[in-house]
Design a protein around this motif. Structure first.
Motif, mmCIF file in Angstrom:
data_model
loop_
_atom_site.group_PDB
_atom_site.id
_atom_site.type_symbol
_atom_site.label_atom_id
_atom_site.label_comp_id
_atom_site.label_asym_id
_atom_site.label_seq_id
_atom_site.Cartn_x
_atom_site.Cartn_y
_atom_site.Cartn_z
ATOM 1 N N LEU A 58 0.809 -1.212 0.000
ATOM 2 C CA LEU A 58 0.000 0.000 0.000
ATOM 3 C C LEU A 58 0.848 1.270 0.000
ATOM 4 C CD1 LEU A 58 -2.753 -1.083 2.534
ATOM 5 C CD2 LEU A 58 -3.176 -0.379 0.170
ATOM 6 N N GLY A 59 2.139 1.142 0.292
ATOM 7 C CA GLY A 59 3.005 2.306 0.361
ATOM 8 C C GLY A 59 2.998 2.989 1.713
ATOM 9 N N ARG A 141 5.242 -2.947 -6.002
ATOM 10 C CA ARG A 141 4.650 -1.665 -5.618
ATOM 11 C C ARG A 141 4.967 -0.559 -6.627
ATOM 12 N NH1 ARG A 141 6.361 0.769 0.066
ATOM 13 N NH2 ARG A 141 8.148 1.537 -1.134
ATOM 14 N N LEU A 144 2.352 -0.578 -9.406
ATOM 15 C CA LEU A 144 0.937 -0.357 -9.096
ATOM 16 C C LEU A 144 0.656 1.139 -9.108
ATOM 17 C CD1 LEU A 144 0.381 -2.981 -6.252
ATOM 18 C CD2 LEU A 144 0.098 -3.262 -8.731
ATOM 19 N N THR A 145 0.620 1.701 -10.278
ATOM 20 C CA THR A 145 0.450 3.143 -10.436
ATOM 21 C C THR A 145 -0.966 3.477 -10.896
ATOM 22 O OG1 THR A 145 1.307 2.983 -12.685
ATOM 23 C CG2 THR A 145 2.887 3.482 -10.934
ATOM 24 N N ASP A 146 -1.301 4.739 -10.776
ATOM 25 C CA ASP A 146 -2.614 5.211 -11.185
ATOM 26 C C ASP A 146 -2.824 4.938 -12.679
ATOM 27 O OD1 ASP A 146 -5.058 6.469 -11.160
ATOM 28 O OD2 ASP A 146 -4.242 8.483 -11.244
ATOM 29 N N HIS A 169 -3.984 2.313 -5.209
ATOM 30 C CA HIS A 169 -3.055 3.120 -6.000
ATOM 31 C C HIS A 169 -3.696 3.658 -7.282
ATOM 32 C CE1 HIS A 169 0.550 2.471 -3.615
ATOM 33 N NE2 HIS A 169 0.282 1.187 -3.542
#
Length: 413
Positions: A58-59, A141, A144-146, A169
């Motif tokens: 999740l960052g 991670r 997993l970008t917009d 994300h």
């Protein structure tokens, strides 16, 4: 399954995950002052896996939960051999061999080799990710970008948690599984439907009941058996795990239920060799058949428990399986071991509200319990499962749970 009677002076642990590291720490906490060596294939200190698919993905954090704080192993005289693979075990000689050909003798040995992600044919091209290690989680991670198109193959716990993180994300997520409902094999149809609706409500496209057969050569699409294609920037395979039994198998140890066969005290078929964690197929004193559990609490608790037996004890390990999951705004905990295809499901509360309890009954006794977004009943659920309380479906749905735990304890006596 026997153990030599002389006190051990050299204990080796193969596998520096949660089970192995917990065992090493417990040996010192129980006063063992002999040699303890912990062999691990990763360059990191031992860590726990659950944060990888939760906070790390999740960052919210860049590190997992370390089993022990930095410096612990050196300060407590535990030799941590990072980046080291053990390639052979010779039980008759009480020796293991590492990848450099160096032999290491032992008085007692613990195999805590864990599991590896299950691979699928056709998913070995570019852009394919799996999630098992800290490095896996950090690499995934970044992808997993917009707006990224993420296809997840597998609707089990890992697949569901990755889907949740990817949607957080802003990625476009499709989840594929030949099983018609997420988590159906663990939770059954009715509770599995709750997770199907949860992911659909959070914008995940579900392609359930259809099998994925691989990726396009350029990795830009997942091919399904019905002939369709799913465009993908990122492909995640979450198809379960495979216990690392190769070392034990080559050494001639007994295997069972996909893992290394151990008795109630976690002893293998070889003298002075034990196994714990994902890899241990355990002759559980309170469950039918062998039990092999791939969850955090089992690795931690078995690792801690087996330390006493490595030092000469014979205590059976009898804890029930436990795991938890966080997906979007849903949190849940599961205790016990149900067979959802045959056990009776009892629901307390409304599943549509995503605040409910679920119980599984077999022959009138509680085999497992699940709490979803309800956190006040943990002790009662643990007691109901732990005592195998004899109760009716109506009691579970309506009666005071604490009263039922008292009755269940009396019934066990």
């Amino acid at each position: 399954m026997t153990t030599a009677q002389h006190p051990p002076r050299r204990i080796l642990i193969v596998g520096a995950g949660l089970a192995g590291a917990s065992a090493a720490a417990a040996l010192r906490e129980q006063g063992f002052d002999g040699d303890v060596t912990l062999f691990g294939q990763e360059s990191h200190d031992p860590y726990e896996l659950p944060p990888l698919s939760k906070g790390v993905l999740l960052g919210e954090r860049d590190e997992p939960d370390w089993v022990r704080e930095a410096g612990y192993y050196g300060e407590h005289g535990i030799a941590l051999r990072r980046d080291t693979t053990v390639t052979a075990l010779r039980p008759a000689d009480h020796v293991i061999v590492d990848a450099d050909g160096v032999e290491h003798g032992y008085d007692r040995l613990l195999l805590a080799t864990g599991s590896r992600p299950r691979t699928l044919p056709g998913f070995d091209g570019p852009g394919v990710h799996m999630l098992r290690t800290l490095d896996n989680a950090l690499a995934l991670r970044e992808k997993l970008t917009d707006g990224a198109r993420v296809v997840i193959v597998g609707a089990g716990w890992i697949g569901c948690e990755v889907a949740s993180a990817a949607r957080a994300h802003g990625a476009h997520v499709t989840m594929v599984d030949p099983v018609p409902l997420p988590l159906r094999n663990v939770l059954g149809d009715q509770v599995g439907s709750v997770f199907r609706d949860l992911h659909a409500d959070h914008g995940v496209t579900l392609r359930l009941g259809v099998r994925a057969r691989g990726t396009r050569p350029d990795g830009r699409a997942v091919l399904l058996e019905d002939g369709s294609e799913l465009p993908a920037d990122v492909v995640v395979v979450g198809a379960g795990a495979v216990p690392r039994t190769e070392l034990a198998e080559a050494a001639g140890l007994d295997l069972a239920a996909g893992g290394i066969a151990v008795d109630a005290a976690l002893r293998t078929s070889a003298p002075d060799v034990y196994a714990a964690g994902d890899v241990a197929a355990h002759d559980h004193p309170r469950h039918e058949g062998r039990v092999r559990v791939e969850h955090w609490s089992n690795a931690k608790d078995q690792g801690t428990h087996v330390a006493g037996n490595l030092l000469g004890g014979h205590d059976a390990y009898g804890a029930d399986p436990y795991f938890f999951s966080d997906q979007y705004d849903l949190g849940c905990e599961y205790r016990g071991l149900a067979d959802p295809a045959h056990d009776e499901l009892v629901l307390r509360g409304d599943p549509d509200s995503r605040e409910f309890l679920a119980f599984w009954l077999r022959d009138g006794r509680v085999t497992a319990a699940l709490n979803v977004n309800l956190w006040d009943h943990g002790d009662a659920l643990t007691a109901l499962v732990g005592t195998r309380a004899r109760v009716s479906a109506r009691q579970l749905a309506e009666a005071d749970l604490n009263t039922l735990t008292t009755a269940g304890a009396a019934d066990r006596r």
